[in-house]
Design a protein around this motif. Structure first.
Motif, short mmCIF file in Angstrom:
data_model
loop_
_atom_site.label_atom_id
_atom_site.label_comp_id
_atom_site.label_asym_id
_atom_site.label_seq_id
_atom_site.Cartn_x
_atom_site.Cartn_y
_atom_site.Cartn_z
N MET A 1 3.88 9.28 0.14
CA MET A 1 4.70 8.21 -0.83
C MET A 1 4.41 8.72 -2.16
O MET A 1 3.56 8.93 -2.58
N GLY A 2 5.74 8.75 -3.01
CA GLY A 2 5.50 9.15 -4.40
C GLY A 2 4.96 7.92 -5.20
O GLY A 2 4.79 6.92 -4.66
N GLU A 3 5.40 8.03 -6.61
CA GLU A 3 5.04 6.82 -7.32
C GLU A 3 5.81 5.80 -7.12
O GLU A 3 6.83 5.92 -6.95
N ARG A 4 5.17 4.45 -7.17
CA ARG A 4 5.97 3.32 -7.06
C ARG A 4 5.89 2.66 -8.07
O ARG A 4 4.93 1.50 -8.17
N ILE A 5 6.78 2.58 -8.96
CA ILE A 5 6.78 1.84 -10.08
C ILE A 5 7.33 0.55 -9.84
O ILE A 5 8.35 0.44 -9.35
N GLY A 6 6.65 -0.29 -10.56
CA GLY A 6 6.94 -1.74 -10.38
C GLY A 6 6.49 -2.57 -9.14
O GLY A 6 6.59 -3.51 -8.80
N ILE A 7 5.68 -1.75 -8.20
CA ILE A 7 5.01 -2.17 -7.01
C ILE A 7 3.58 -2.24 -7.31
O ILE A 7 3.04 -1.14 -7.67
N SER A 8 2.88 -3.40 -6.95
CA SER A 8 1.60 -3.46 -7.29
C SER A 8 0.68 -2.61 -6.20
O SER A 8 1.18 -2.28 -5.22
N PRO A 9 -0.49 -2.04 -6.77
CA PRO A 9 -1.20 -1.19 -5.85
C PRO A 9 -1.72 -2.00 -4.52
O PRO A 9 -1.68 -1.20 -3.46
N ALA A 10 -1.56 -3.22 -4.52
CA ALA A 10 -2.13 -4.04 -3.40
C ALA A 10 -0.85 -3.93 -2.34
O ALA A 10 -1.13 -3.92 -1.25
N ALA A 11 0.27 -4.06 -3.09
CA ALA A 11 1.59 -4.15 -2.12
C ALA A 11 1.60 -2.63 -1.34
O ALA A 11 2.15 -2.72 -0.21
N VAL A 12 1.32 -1.93 -1.92
CA VAL A 12 1.58 -0.27 -1.32
C VAL A 12 0.52 -0.29 -0.53
O VAL A 12 0.76 0.31 0.67
N TYR A 13 -0.91 -0.67 -0.58
CA TYR A 13 -1.88 -0.75 0.27
C TYR A 13 -1.35 -1.33 1.60
O TYR A 13 -1.31 -0.87 2.74
N ALA A 14 -1.05 -2.64 1.25
CA ALA A 14 -0.65 -3.43 2.57
C ALA A 14 0.68 -2.89 3.21
O ALA A 14 0.62 -2.89 4.57
N GLU A 15 1.55 -2.19 2.52
CA GLU A 15 2.57 -1.59 3.08
C GLU A 15 2.28 -0.64 4.11
O GLU A 15 2.58 -0.30 5.22
N GLY A 16 1.22 0.31 3.72
CA GLY A 16 0.59 1.33 4.46
C GLY A 16 -0.15 0.59 5.79
O GLY A 16 -0.05 1.27 6.75
N LEU A 17 -0.61 -0.36 5.60
CA LEU A 17 -1.55 -1.03 6.95
C LEU A 17 -0.43 -1.32 7.84
O LEU A 17 -0.63 -1.38 9.03
N VAL A 18 0.68 -2.05 7.56
CA VAL A 18 1.62 -2.39 8.32
C VAL A 18 2.17 -1.23 9.15
O VAL A 18 2.74 -1.31 10.12
N GLY A 19 2.31 -0.08 8.42
CA GLY A 19 2.69 1.15 8.96
C GLY A 19 1.58 1.74 9.69
O GLY A 19 1.79 3.12 10.45
N GLY A 20 0.15 1.20 9.92
CA GLY A 20 -0.65 1.92 10.65
C GLY A 20 -1.53 2.87 9.87
O GLY A 20 -2.15 3.64 10.65
N ARG A 21 -1.57 2.85 8.53
CA ARG A 21 -2.26 4.01 7.98
C ARG A 21 -3.23 3.12 6.91
O ARG A 21 -2.89 2.28 6.15
N LEU A 22 -4.34 3.82 6.89
CA LEU A 22 -5.43 3.33 6.02
C LEU A 22 -5.13 4.20 4.83
O LEU A 22 -5.35 5.66 4.73
N ARG A 23 -4.75 3.80 3.53
CA ARG A 23 -4.66 4.52 2.43
C ARG A 23 -5.50 4.19 1.28
O ARG A 23 -6.19 2.94 1.30
N TYR A 24 -5.91 5.12 0.40
CA TYR A 24 -6.74 5.30 -0.84
C TYR A 24 -5.98 5.69 -1.86
O TYR A 24 -5.17 6.40 -1.70
N GLN A 25 -6.67 5.72 -2.91
CA GLN A 25 -5.97 6.51 -4.14
C GLN A 25 -7.03 7.42 -4.64
O GLN A 25 -8.28 7.31 -4.47
N ARG A 26 -6.33 8.48 -5.32
CA ARG A 26 -7.22 9.57 -5.95
C ARG A 26 -6.85 9.57 -7.23
O ARG A 26 -5.57 9.88 -7.45
N CYS A 27 -7.69 9.79 -8.16
CA CYS A 27 -7.65 10.11 -9.74
C CYS A 27 -7.10 11.45 -9.81
O CYS A 27 -8.01 12.45 -9.59
N THR A 28 -6.02 11.77 -10.40
CA THR A 28 -5.46 13.26 -10.77
C THR A 28 -6.41 13.84 -12.03
O THR A 28 -6.41 14.98 -12.07
#
Length: 76
Positions: A1-28
């Motif tokens: 999933m690319g950069e999600r401008i305007g969507i909160s990190p919590a929403a992106v995380y929750a979206e992953g959970l709904v899709g069966g994925r446990l996601r985390y962030q990594r600092c570039t």
């Protein structure tokens, strides 16, 4: 999933959970893994965080409050 401008990190995380994925962030910038979802890296302050899917082979810890020992008193 690319950069999600305007969507909160919590929403992106929750979206992953709904899709069966446990996601985390990594600092570039500094390379640290970041969890809970954030807007900036808590290690170096950079805002360039990318999402990664967990491989499911790690470990987790659970913190518990200390046990409460009842206090008894005796009347003199």
């Amino acid at each position: 999933m690319g950069e999600r401008i305007g969507i909160s990190p919590a929403a992106v995380y929750a979206e992953g959970l709904v899709g069966g994925r446990l996601r985390y962030q990594r600092c570039t910038r500094c390379g640290h893994a970041v969890f809970f979802p954030r807007v900036v890296c808590p290690h170096c302050g950079d805002a360039r965080l990318e999402w990664e899917d967990s491989a499911g082979s790690g470990w987790s810890t659970r913190r518990r409050p200390p046990a409460v020992v009842p206090v008894t008193t005796t009347s003199p």
